[in-house]
Design a protein around this motif. Structure first.
Motif, mmCIF file in Angstrom:
data_model
loop_
_atom_site.group_PDB
_atom_site.id
_atom_site.type_symbol
_atom_site.label_atom_id
_atom_site.label_comp_id
_atom_site.label_asym_id
_atom_site.label_seq_id
_atom_site.Cartn_x
_atom_site.Cartn_y
_atom_site.Cartn_z
ATOM 1 N N VAL A 273 -29.959 59.903 43.945
ATOM 2 C CA VAL A 273 -28.577 60.381 43.879
ATOM 3 C C VAL A 273 -27.991 60.573 45.272
ATOM 4 C CG1 VAL A 273 -28.944 61.520 41.658
ATOM 5 C CG2 VAL A 273 -29.235 62.828 43.774
ATOM 6 N N THR A 274 -26.720 60.297 45.370
ATOM 7 C CA THR A 274 -25.926 60.714 46.518
ATOM 8 C C THR A 274 -24.599 61.211 45.969
ATOM 9 O OG1 THR A 274 -25.083 60.090 48.706
ATOM 10 C CG2 THR A 274 -24.930 58.420 46.966
ATOM 11 N N TRP A 275 -23.829 61.882 46.786
ATOM 12 C CA TRP A 275 -22.567 62.445 46.303
ATOM 13 C C TRP A 275 -21.373 61.679 46.854
ATOM 14 C CZ3 TRP A 275 -24.383 67.430 49.055
ATOM 15 C CH2 TRP A 275 -24.259 67.299 50.440
ATOM 16 N N ASP A 276 -20.222 61.951 46.266
ATOM 17 C CA ASP A 276 -18.951 61.559 46.867
ATOM 18 C C ASP A 276 -18.130 62.834 47.033
ATOM 19 O OD1 ASP A 276 -17.027 59.954 48.004
ATOM 20 O OD2 ASP A 276 -16.366 59.036 46.157
ATOM 21 N N ASP A 277 -16.871 62.825 46.681
ATOM 22 C CA ASP A 277 -16.030 63.986 46.968
ATOM 23 C C ASP A 277 -16.014 65.036 45.871
ATOM 24 O OD1 ASP A 277 -14.760 61.969 45.493
ATOM 25 O OD2 ASP A 277 -12.761 62.475 46.210
ATOM 26 N N HIS A 278 -15.986 64.616 44.597
ATOM 27 C CA HIS A 278 -15.713 65.568 43.526
ATOM 28 C C HIS A 278 -16.843 66.547 43.270
ATOM 29 C CE1 HIS A 278 -11.782 64.100 42.367
ATOM 30 N NE2 HIS A 278 -12.236 62.860 42.450
ATOM 31 N N GLU A 279 -18.022 66.283 43.773
ATOM 32 C CA GLU A 279 -19.071 67.293 43.702
ATOM 33 C C GLU A 279 -18.679 68.543 44.480
ATOM 34 O OE1 GLU A 279 -21.362 63.420 43.071
ATOM 35 O OE2 GLU A 279 -19.674 64.095 44.288
ATOM 36 N N ASN A 283 -11.439 64.201 47.806
ATOM 37 C CA ASN A 283 -11.060 63.600 49.095
ATOM 38 C C ASN A 283 -11.197 64.532 50.301
ATOM 39 O OD1 ASN A 283 -10.449 61.357 47.551
ATOM 40 N ND2 ASN A 283 -8.529 60.954 48.583
ATOM 41 N N TYR A 284 -12.137 65.469 50.244
ATOM 42 C CA TYR A 284 -12.356 66.263 51.454
ATOM 43 C C TYR A 284 -12.987 65.392 52.529
ATOM 44 C CZ TYR A 284 -17.468 66.852 50.801
ATOM 45 O OH TYR A 284 -18.822 66.658 50.697
ATOM 46 N N ALA A 285 -12.845 65.820 53.775
ATOM 47 C CA ALA A 285 -13.377 65.065 54.905
ATOM 48 C C ALA A 285 -14.049 66.041 55.858
ATOM 49 C CB ALA A 285 -12.251 64.314 55.631
ATOM 50 N N GLY A 286 -15.378 66.060 55.853
ATOM 51 C CA GLY A 286 -16.097 66.981 56.713
ATOM 52 C C GLY A 286 -15.776 68.414 56.369
ATOM 53 N N ARG A 346 -19.148 61.481 53.235
ATOM 54 C CA ARG A 346 -18.225 62.615 53.101
ATOM 55 C C ARG A 346 -18.436 63.684 54.160
ATOM 56 N NH1 ARG A 346 -13.549 61.676 50.844
ATOM 57 N NH2 ARG A 346 -13.939 60.060 49.315
ATOM 58 N N GLN A 347 -19.678 64.055 54.399
ATOM 59 C CA GLN A 347 -19.975 65.253 55.169
ATOM 60 C C GLN A 347 -19.621 65.126 56.648
ATOM 61 O OE1 GLN A 347 -23.778 68.324 55.709
ATOM 62 N NE2 GLN A 347 -24.017 66.407 54.594
ATOM 63 N N TYR A 348 -19.676 63.904 57.179
ATOM 64 C CA TYR A 348 -19.533 63.726 58.619
ATOM 65 C C TYR A 348 -18.290 62.919 59.008
ATOM 66 C CZ TYR A 348 -24.473 64.629 57.702
ATOM 67 O OH TYR A 348 -25.654 65.155 57.227
ATOM 68 N N ARG A 349 -17.467 62.559 58.055
ATOM 69 C CA ARG A 349 -16.358 61.649 58.352
ATOM 70 C C ARG A 349 -15.235 62.336 59.114
ATOM 71 N NH1 ARG A 349 -12.915 59.296 53.623
ATOM 72 N NH2 ARG A 349 -14.895 58.639 52.698
ATOM 73 N N SER A 350 -14.506 61.522 59.874
ATOM 74 C CA SER A 350 -13.241 61.958 60.447
ATOM 75 C C SER A 350 -12.216 62.104 59.329
ATOM 76 C CB SER A 350 -12.742 60.930 61.462
ATOM 77 O OG SER A 350 -13.719 60.633 62.437
ATOM 78 N N ASP A 351 -11.184 62.895 59.585
ATOM 79 C CA ASP A 351 -10.145 63.079 58.586
ATOM 80 C C ASP A 351 -9.480 61.738 58.282
ATOM 81 O OD1 ASP A 351 -7.091 65.076 58.400
ATOM 82 O OD2 ASP A 351 -8.453 64.374 56.836
#
Length: 554
Positions: A273-279, A283-286, A346-351
């Motif tokens: 498993v890996t996540w995206d945003d809705h967990e 659309n959060y960014a960092g 998701r966790q490390y991305r720029s806005d």
């Protein structure tokens, strides 16, 4: 995935796990607010019922006094290694109640692993402790198993025995494995329909399943279960609100994991498993939330979401979160046939650039300082390719990697949330794959609630440019409701994107078979999810030959 209409752009240096969030916060909110964020991050271990890593205490609950089946959320296995698998369960005799209906006491749980489903030949057994601090979840790393073998497992506490699960270990790292079949799924909004796709997946013959994100959604679910339109039951009112707290996230996982079709898929196959945003939040960014919440507030929410994610997924100790940080990207191997690089975008991305609206790429989105993976993860990915001895290199990740134009204009709009909004990141990754000598690159993607098949081009604006790999996009399990074989924009997308070889808007999963000669992708779809029991069919099949990237109909 959801329409976005938010905020400003903020460039982040994503070279470490902690500093990028705090630096970004400092830039946007000033020095005084920066210290507030720092203090909030430091206090996370003592907030929202998030104990420090490894801390668990209390008194023991007599399991014989558990009067209702505690295995209501099923069982699961994950991240198979040649000599080890991870086994998961969570005790919750009352899954829709806070705490799962158990007292704040720890519970002893026995586990067994056998080579037969009757458990006549048990090869490993032990006792694990389900602590209330971890919502009575168990993560048992079973070692000293044989490589490339099927196993059966179960749990027992008091008089209760779980269902039997089936799992398998990966082949030995040096094994000249000739075949692997895996499935990919994503995006399972409970309120959009039944998990019929998982029932069919449970009946399919695959070695491992990759869940590419949006395992759950943070949005409210009404008493009728949304599009499920329950008439014989009602969900508690506590689900009819957006998820924000640790208790909210735990309860939302309980709702999803109580689904019998999802339980069946987990019990039948090991998951990665890996996540995206809705967990966490759309659309959060960092450290930047969708709605510009103060970072010190959003980091608390992110910590709660990450905590609940680990508690409720078959993840190893290495993935256990530390406050608002969680090491989710990791690498798995299937003999010499395949290497899987599982990403976290998701966790490390720029806005997102241009306020996260649909927008033509420009100076803001193409700034080379921006990243969707963060510098550390990007280096890890490329270094892993350089060291890879695998025949196929599979990158399992969240959002569309290939260029995807939404219209036929000269300045076509694209998604600023996908790799199109981070084209410098994509260029570095593709150049890294080429410099590493990766000949057989397959990118697995979720997020968009449709099935796509793309040729990955060296220059997406030049159809004659070299094809560097293949991207297979799994449609959703339920998100988007029933969908259609040909969405309204089907013709436009094909004209605007010549490298797009397949587009289907039904719900389903994708099955990929790898051997030494080719990769074959079967797009499996169902006709409906707003009513249970729809049959599954193969909408299309494609192959890409080893050493000759480019998709062809099977």
């Amino acid at each position: 995935m959801a329409p976005a209409g938010r905020r400003r752009s903020l460039t982040q240096d994503t070279s470490s796990r902690h500093d990028p969030e705090l630096v970004a916060a400092a830039r946007h909110f000033g020095r005084r607010r920066f210290f507030t964020v720092t203090a909030a991050a430091a206090a996370l271990a003592f907030s929202a019922n998030l104990p420090a890593r490894g801390v668990a205490a209390g008194t023991e609950l007599d399991a014989a006094r558990i009067g209702t089946d505690p295995f209501t959320l099923g069982i699961a296995s994950g991240d198979p290694l040649p000599d080890s698998v991870l086994l998961w369960t969570r005790l919750a005799p009352e899954p829709y109640e806070p705490g799962g209906g158990l007292a704040e006491k720890y519970v002893a749980v026995k586990w067994e692993v056998a080579i037969d489903d009757m458990f006549i030949f048990v090869v490993r057994r032990g006792t694990a402790i389900a602590y209330p601090e971890y919502n009575h979840s168990l993560h048992v790393e079973v070692d000293d198993l044989d490589p490339g073998r099927e196993y059966y497992y179960r749990f027992r506490t008091g008089t209760w025995i779980s269902e039997t699960g089936r799992t398998r270990t990966a082949p030995a790292a040096t094994a000249a494995t000739t075949r692997l079949t895996y499935a990919a799924v994503a995006c399972q909004a409970y309120h959009d329909g039944y998990f019929t796709v998982h029932r069919h997946l449970a009946e399919d013959d695959v070695d491992v399943v990759f869940h590419l994100g949006d395992y759950l959604y943070e949005y409210a679910v009404d008493s009728a279960g949304g599009a499920r339109d329950y008439t014989d039951r009602k969900l508690p009112d506590l689900y009819n609100r957006e998820v924000k707290t640790l208790e909210d996230y735990r309860l939302r996982y309980a709702l999803y994991k109580s689904d019998p079709d999802l339980r069946a898929a987990h019990a039948t196959h090991p998951f990665v498993v890996t996540w995206d945003d809705h967990e966490t939040e759309n659309n959060y960014a960092g450290a930047i939330s969708e709605n510009d919440d103060p970072p010190q507030e959003f980091l608390l929410r992110r910590a709660a979401a990450y905590r609940a994610h680990w508690e409720n997924q078959p993840l190893r100790r290495a993935q256990q979160p530390d406050g608002p940080d969680m090491q989710l990207y990791r690498r798995l191997q299937w003999g010499t046939l395949a290497q899987f690089d599982v990403l976290d975008t998701r966790q490390y991305r720029s806005d997102q650039a241009y306020g996260d609206s649909r927008h033509a790429p420009g100076p803001e989105s193409d700034d080379p300082a921006r990243s969707i993976t963060g510098a550390k993860q990007e280096d890890w990915l490329i270094d892993g390719w350089r060291a890879s001895q695998a025949h196929w290199n599979v990158m399992a990740q969240q959002v569309c990697f290939s260029q995807r134009k939404f219209d036929l204009t000269a300045e076509a709009k694209m998604s600023m949330d996908a790799w199109d909004g981070y084209r410098a990141s994509r260029r570095r990754v593709l150049d890294g794959a080429r410099s590493a000598g990766v000949d057989n690159l397959v990118v697995m993607t979720g997020d968009v609630h449709v099935g796509y098949a793309f040729d990955i081009k060296d220059d997406f604006d030049d159809p004659a440019s070299r094809t560097l790999g293949t991207e297979i996009v799994a449609t959703s399990v339920a998100s988007g409701k029933d969908g259609a074989d040909k969405p309204a924009n089907w013709e436009t997308y094909h004209k605007a994107n010549p490298h797009l070889k397949f587009y289907n808007g039904r719900r389903g999963y994708v099955r990929v078979a790898l051997d030494r000669e080719q990769a074959r992708a079967d797009f499996r779809t169902v006709s409906a999810v707003t009513m249970p029991g729809a049959p599954v069919t193969t909408a299309a099949s494609f192959v890409t030959e080893s050493g000759n990237p480019g998709l062809q109909p099977a």
